[in-house]
Design a protein around this motif. Structure first.
Motif, PDB file in Angstrom:
ATOM      1  N   VAL A 156      36.295   7.735  15.172  1.00 18.22           N
ATOM      2  CA  VAL A 156      37.709   7.463  14.898  1.00 18.22           C
ATOM      3  C   VAL A 156      38.592   8.434  15.682  1.00 18.22           C
ATOM      4  O   VAL A 156      39.628   8.041  16.232  1.00 18.22           O
ATOM      5  CB  VAL A 156      37.989   7.542  13.391  1.00 18.22           C
ATOM      6  CG1 VAL A 156      39.479   7.421  13.106  1.00 18.22           C
ATOM      7  CG2 VAL A 156      37.221   6.444  12.650  1.00 18.22           C
ATOM      8  N   GLY A 157      38.172   9.695  15.754  1.00 17.06           N
ATOM      9  CA  GLY A 157      38.936  10.672  16.520  1.00 17.06           C
ATOM     10  C   GLY A 157      39.077  10.294  17.980  1.00 17.06           C
ATOM     11  O   GLY A 157      40.140  10.483  18.584  1.00 17.06           O
ATOM     12  N   LEU A 158      38.019   9.747  18.567  1.00 17.38           N
ATOM     13  CA  LEU A 158      38.087   9.289  19.951  1.00 17.38           C
ATOM     14  C   LEU A 158      39.058   8.127  20.106  1.00 17.38           C
ATOM     15  O   LEU A 158      39.849   8.079  21.060  1.00 17.38           O
ATOM     16  CB  LEU A 158      36.695   8.889  20.437  1.00 17.38           C
ATOM     17  CG  LEU A 158      35.736  10.051  20.725  1.00 17.38           C
ATOM     18  CD1 LEU A 158      34.307   9.544  20.888  1.00 17.38           C
ATOM     19  CD2 LEU A 158      36.169  10.809  21.976  1.00 17.38           C
ATOM     20  N   HIS A 159      39.005   7.175  19.163  1.00 17.19           N
ATOM     21  CA  HIS A 159      39.942   6.046  19.218  1.00 17.19           C
ATOM     22  C   HIS A 159      41.383   6.526  19.092  1.00 17.19           C
ATOM     23  O   HIS A 159      42.270   6.073  19.836  1.00 17.19           O
ATOM     24  CB  HIS A 159      39.642   5.052  18.099  1.00 17.19           C
ATOM     25  CG  HIS A 159      38.518   4.107  18.392  1.00 17.19           C
ATOM     26  ND1 HIS A 159      38.596   3.148  19.378  1.00 17.19           N
ATOM     27  CD2 HIS A 159      37.298   3.959  17.801  1.00 17.19           C
ATOM     28  CE1 HIS A 159      37.468   2.449  19.396  1.00 17.19           C
ATOM     29  NE2 HIS A 159      36.672   2.920  18.459  1.00 17.19           N
ATOM     30  N   VAL A 160      41.639   7.410  18.158  1.00 19.51           N
ATOM     31  CA  VAL A 160      43.001   7.903  17.950  1.00 19.51           C
ATOM     32  C   VAL A 160      43.487   8.639  19.196  1.00 19.51           C
ATOM     33  O   VAL A 160      44.641   8.485  19.625  1.00 19.51           O
ATOM     34  CB  VAL A 160      43.053   8.813  16.702  1.00 19.51           C
ATOM     35  CG1 VAL A 160      44.404   9.518  16.603  1.00 19.51           C
ATOM     36  CG2 VAL A 160      42.792   7.996  15.434  1.00 19.51           C
ATOM     37  N   MET A 161      42.604   9.451  19.792  1.00 13.60           N
ATOM     38  CA  MET A 161      42.967  10.153  21.018  1.00 13.60           C
ATOM     39  C   MET A 161      43.302   9.172  22.128  1.00 13.60           C
ATOM     40  O   MET A 161      44.341   9.296  22.800  1.00 13.60           O
ATOM     41  CB  MET A 161      41.816  11.077  21.444  1.00 13.60           C
ATOM     42  CG  MET A 161      42.067  11.871  22.720  1.00 13.60           C
ATOM     43  SD  MET A 161      41.665  10.977  24.266  1.00 13.60           S
ATOM     44  CE  MET A 161      39.882  10.787  24.092  1.00 13.60           C
ATOM     45  N   LEU A 162      42.449   8.172  22.347  1.00 15.38           N
ATOM     46  CA  LEU A 162      42.702   7.197  23.406  1.00 15.38           C
ATOM     47  C   LEU A 162      43.998   6.435  23.150  1.00 15.38           C
ATOM     48  O   LEU A 162      44.795   6.201  24.073  1.00 15.38           O
ATOM     49  CB  LEU A 162      41.528   6.230  23.528  1.00 15.38           C
ATOM     50  CG  LEU A 162      40.228   6.822  24.085  1.00 15.38           C
ATOM     51  CD1 LEU A 162      39.090   5.805  23.983  1.00 15.38           C
ATOM     52  CD2 LEU A 162      40.403   7.270  25.528  1.00 15.38           C
ATOM     53  N   ASN A 163      44.231   6.052  21.898  1.00 17.81           N
ATOM     54  CA  ASN A 163      45.466   5.330  21.578  1.00 17.81           C
ATOM     55  C   ASN A 163      46.704   6.180  21.812  1.00 17.81           C
ATOM     56  O   ASN A 163      47.783   5.658  22.087  1.00 17.81           O
ATOM     57  CB  ASN A 163      45.426   4.831  20.127  1.00 17.81           C
ATOM     58  CG  ASN A 163      44.771   3.472  19.991  1.00 17.81           C
ATOM     59  OD1 ASN A 163      45.437   2.445  20.095  1.00 17.81           O
ATOM     60  ND2 ASN A 163      43.472   3.455  19.783  1.00 17.81           N
ATOM     61  N   SER A 164      46.556   7.489  21.696  1.00 19.42           N
ATOM     62  CA  SER A 164      47.712   8.369  21.918  1.00 19.42           C
ATOM     63  C   SER A 164      48.164   8.359  23.380  1.00 19.42           C
ATOM     64  O   SER A 164      49.283   8.788  23.689  1.00 19.42           O
ATOM     65  CB  SER A 164      47.373   9.803  21.488  1.00 19.42           C
ATOM     66  OG  SER A 164      46.496  10.432  22.416  1.00 19.42           O
ATOM     67  N   TYR A 165      47.307   7.881  24.276  1.00 13.46           N
ATOM     68  CA  TYR A 165      47.659   7.817  25.696  1.00 13.46           C
ATOM     69  C   TYR A 165      48.143   6.436  26.127  1.00 13.46           C
ATOM     70  O   TYR A 165      48.387   6.225  27.323  1.00 13.46           O
ATOM     71  CB  TYR A 165      46.465   8.235  26.554  1.00 13.46           C
ATOM     72  CG  TYR A 165      46.243   9.727  26.575  1.00 13.46           C
ATOM     73  CD1 TYR A 165      47.012  10.549  27.390  1.00 13.46           C
ATOM     74  CD2 TYR A 165      45.275  10.311  25.758  1.00 13.46           C
ATOM     75  CE1 TYR A 165      46.814  11.915  27.407  1.00 13.46           C
ATOM     76  CE2 TYR A 165      45.067  11.680  25.763  1.00 13.46           C
ATOM     77  CZ  TYR A 165      45.839  12.476  26.587  1.00 13.46           C
ATOM     78  OH  TYR A 165      45.649  13.840  26.601  1.00 13.46           O
ATOM     79  N   VAL A 166      48.272   5.503  25.192  1.00 15.39           N
ATOM     80  CA  VAL A 166      48.825   4.194  25.543  1.00 15.39           C
ATOM     81  C   VAL A 166      50.259   4.389  26.051  1.00 15.39           C
ATOM     82  O   VAL A 166      51.092   5.013  25.379  1.00 15.39           O
ATOM     83  CB  VAL A 166      48.799   3.241  24.332  1.00 15.39           C
ATOM     84  CG1 VAL A 166      49.587   1.962  24.632  1.00 15.39           C
ATOM     85  CG2 VAL A 166      47.360   2.902  23.959  1.00 15.39           C
ATOM     86  N   GLY A 167      50.534   3.890  27.234  1.00 14.92           N
ATOM     87  CA  GLY A 167      51.832   4.108  27.865  1.00 14.92           C
ATOM     88  C   GLY A 167      51.883   5.383  28.686  1.00 14.92           C
ATOM     89  O   GLY A 167      52.868   5.641  29.389  1.00 14.92           O
ATOM     90  N   ARG A 168      50.815   6.204  28.584  1.00 12.38           N
ATOM     91  CA  ARG A 168      50.727   7.457  29.351  1.00 12.38           C
ATOM     92  C   ARG A 168      49.395   7.513  30.096  1.00 12.38           C
ATOM     93  O   ARG A 168      48.735   8.547  30.161  1.00 12.38           O
ATOM     94  CB  ARG A 168      50.853   8.668  28.416  1.00 12.38           C
ATOM     95  CG  ARG A 168      52.161   8.735  27.636  1.00 12.38           C
ATOM     96  CD  ARG A 168      52.299  10.047  26.886  1.00 12.38           C
ATOM     97  NE  ARG A 168      51.246  10.223  25.890  1.00 12.38           N
ATOM     98  CZ  ARG A 168      50.516  11.330  25.755  1.00 12.38           C
ATOM     99  NH1 ARG A 168      50.676  12.348  26.587  1.00 12.38           N
ATOM    100  NH2 ARG A 168      49.602  11.420  24.799  1.00 12.38           N
ATOM    101  N   GLU A 169      48.999   6.383  30.644  1.00 14.62           N
ATOM    102  CA  GLU A 169      47.684   6.276  31.256  1.00 14.62           C
ATOM    103  C   GLU A 169      47.490   7.243  32.427  1.00 14.62           C
ATOM    104  O   GLU A 169      46.399   7.824  32.592  1.00 14.62           O
ATOM    105  CB  GLU A 169      47.435   4.837  31.720  1.00 14.62           C
ATOM    106  CG  GLU A 169      47.335   3.814  30.595  1.00 14.62           C
ATOM    107  CD  GLU A 169      48.675   3.346  30.076  1.00 14.62           C
ATOM    108  OE1 GLU A 169      48.698   2.537  29.128  1.00 14.62           O
ATOM    109  OE2 GLU A 169      49.715   3.774  30.626  1.00 14.62           O
TER     110      GLU A 169
END
Length: 302
Positions: A64-77
């Protein structure tokens, strides 16, 4: 970047539903308000399902931590990739997505394992730094995942990531999966949780317009994920699904009924009251990367 026809999880779970999603999804209803996954894993299913919003859970807090981290970069790829390249370059890892830097002599000497030979020492330094000083750095963990054996997430009893280097690097397939993940999640409303499946489902206010999809650990197969699963877990889950069905809440569950001479009699007996669909499976064991003779099914209550 627009996603491909099937969006693959950038966590690259062994045995995930990436190759089966179109077969599984044909049994899903067209109208879904909340799409709910108590065992989200790499996320290849929710990434390919349309719904109004998504409630996603896994008992593994690092997943879950990996998913949350990746989602935090949506729009900041761009920022995400810049930070990944900083880690890759700081440790001297190969990165075939950008350039082929493995010497031809090494490729000739280690024809099938040259990535592992090239990256081993750099990977071990990265792993040591992560374990000793950066245990909460999910970006660093993601890089370890990409370069680690079978791209798995595994920790020892002391909480240290302990996989050896794998024979793969940060390649174009990884970049494609990440870009697809970022693009798809930009239009999804997701809620992430890392608790027991029963607590997770009991905490939701579900209705007949929702769909609960479950891909739990398989009782009669062996993998790292399945170590936390037993007969009591199986019965708890099946009782919970019966309760959902009485409330007319739709569910679909993937499971393995037969595997190498073993039979999941508990699941088979329970499934007879519902609709059982045979699925052509791609289950692969961490201990033996071959497809075995077994029967995977999808059971639905609609």
């Amino acid at each position: 970047m627009r996603p491909t026809d099937v969006n693959r999880s950038p966590l690259f779970y062994v045995g995930d539903k990436y190759k089966l999603i179109n077969e599984i999804k044909q049994y899903f209803p067209a109208d879904i308000r909340h799409f709910v996954e108590p065992f989200v894993g790499g996320g290849s299913v929710y990434l390919n399902v349309d719904a109004e919003d998504y409630y996603l859970n896994d008992i593994n807090k690092d997943v879950v931590g990996l998913h949350v981290m990746l989602n935090s970069y949506v729009g900041r790829e761009t920022e995400f990739f810049d930070r990944v390249w900083e880690i890759v370059d700081a440790y001297g890892l190969s990165c075939s997505a950008r350039e082929d830097k493995v010497p031809e002599a090494l490729k000739a000497e280690f024809v099938k394992t040259y990535f592992a030979e090239y990256n081993r020492e750099a990977f071990l330094r990265l792993r040591n730094d992560y374990n000793t000083a950066h245990r909460d750095n999910y970006l660093m963990l993601y890089v370890l995942l990409i370069y680690g054996f079978n791209r798995m997430i595994r920790f020892n009893s002391r909480g240290n990531y302990n996989l050896p280097v794998g024979n793969v690097d940060f390649n174009s397939n990884t970049v494609e999966a990440l870009n697809s993940y970022f693009y798809v999640n930009a239009s999804k409303q997701t809620s992430w949780h890392a608790i027991d499946f029963e607590d997770f489902l009991n905490g939701l206010n579900l209705s007949q317009r929702d769909l609960v999809y479950l891909d739990p650990p398989y009782l009669i197969t062996f993998s790292e994920y399945n170590k936390l699963w037993n007969e009591n877990s199986e019965r708890r889950l099946l009782a919970l699904l019966d309760n959902l069905s009485r409330r007319m809440i739709r569910f679909a569950i993937s499971n393995v009924s037969h595997y190498k001479g073993k039979v999941n009699a508990t699941f088979l007996e329970w499934s007879r009251q519902y609709n059982v669909h045979s699925i052509k499976s791609n289950y692969i064991s961490y201990h033996d990367n071959t497809i075995k003779n077994f029967n995977e099914v999808l059971v639905t209550n609609f």
